[in-house]
Write a protein that holds these residues in place. Structure first.
Motif: not given
Length: 238
Positions: A147-156, A158-164, A204-210, A212-215
């Motif tokens: 997954r190539v990220h065109l924007d900085e992405t965190d929990k706010n 839509g950054a992916l959440k994973v179960i290791p 999984a991923s959450n809704k956007t709350t900050n 900022k877009r996520r590409r």
């Protein structure tokens, strides 16, 4: 660059993060190329919460020289022990106001050229002119998502959440997740960074709350041939 630790983390945990694989200039060129791409009805999907381009490598062929540079091919050569190829490419744009979220799931479907009755291939779908099917488990085990990220992405935004380590349990239904023993990790990634993931890793991923877009450009690679006369719909030899 040595990606030995990334390969080890990918195999053990089901995911790994590379801080920066593309420069700011390269990301700008990729984003501009997508922005000016010619729309094709079946491949372009737009809602108020999501914009996506399916079969990205075929729809926007000019992207190839920008995405598949020396750094990417060197990375893939370290991750795979045998010859590999691209099997899927999707562009996702999560707008700054998006209420779109995705619950925990595994990526169990691959894109193929037609529907035929073959043992081990189940759960057939046909969406927007494209066949999907769940293949034998060994094909998913030999697939790597990048997954190539065109924007900085965190929990706010839509950054992916994973179960290791969830990829080690093969088919793992979300409704059977035992949160008494499982942990969740949020994969924050910088612009130009890359996330490596096994498709069997629950994510999984959450809704956007900050605001900022996520590409993200989602690429899947494999080194496994399909059965009989079935072919990968988007197969591309690097």
């Amino acid at each position: 660059m040595d990606y030995t630790l990334n390969k080890k983390a990918l195999e053990e945990n089901g995911y790994s993060i590379i801080k920066s694989l593309y420069t700011e200039s390269e990301i700008d060129q990729i984003a501009t190329c997508i922005k000016h791409s010619q729309k094709k009805e079946e491949s372009f999907l737009r809602t108020k919460d999501l914009f996506a381009i399916r079969q990205l490598n075929n729809v926007v062929p000019r992207l190839r020289e920008l995405l598949f540079n020396v750094k990417l091919t060197n990375l893939l050569s370290e991750l795979f022990d045998t010859k590999y190829f691209l099997t899927k490419a999707i562009y996702f744009d999560k707008p700054s106001t998006s209420n779109w979220f995705v619950g925990y799931h595994q990526d169990l479907s691959i894109s193929v050229n037609k529907k035929i009755d073959i043992p081990g291939y189940t759960n057939w779908t046909f969406k927007r002119g494209q066949y999907g099917v769940q293949p034998p488990i060994e094909i998913l085990q030999n697939t790597i998502t990048l997954r190539v990220h065109l924007d900085e992405t965190d929990k706010n935004n839509g950054a992916l959440k994973v179960i290791p380590k969830s990829h080690l349990k093969n088919i793992y239904r979300p409704e059977s997740i035992d949160w008494n023993i499982e942990t969740e990790h949020v994969c924050a990634i910088e612009e130009g960074g890359v996330m490596l993931m096994k498709p069997l890793t629950l994510h999984a991923s959450n809704k956007t709350t900050n605001g900022k877009r996520r590409r993200v450009i989602h690429l899947e690679f494999c080194n496994h041939e399909l059965e009989s006369s079935l072919n990968w719909q988007e197969r591309f030899e690097l």
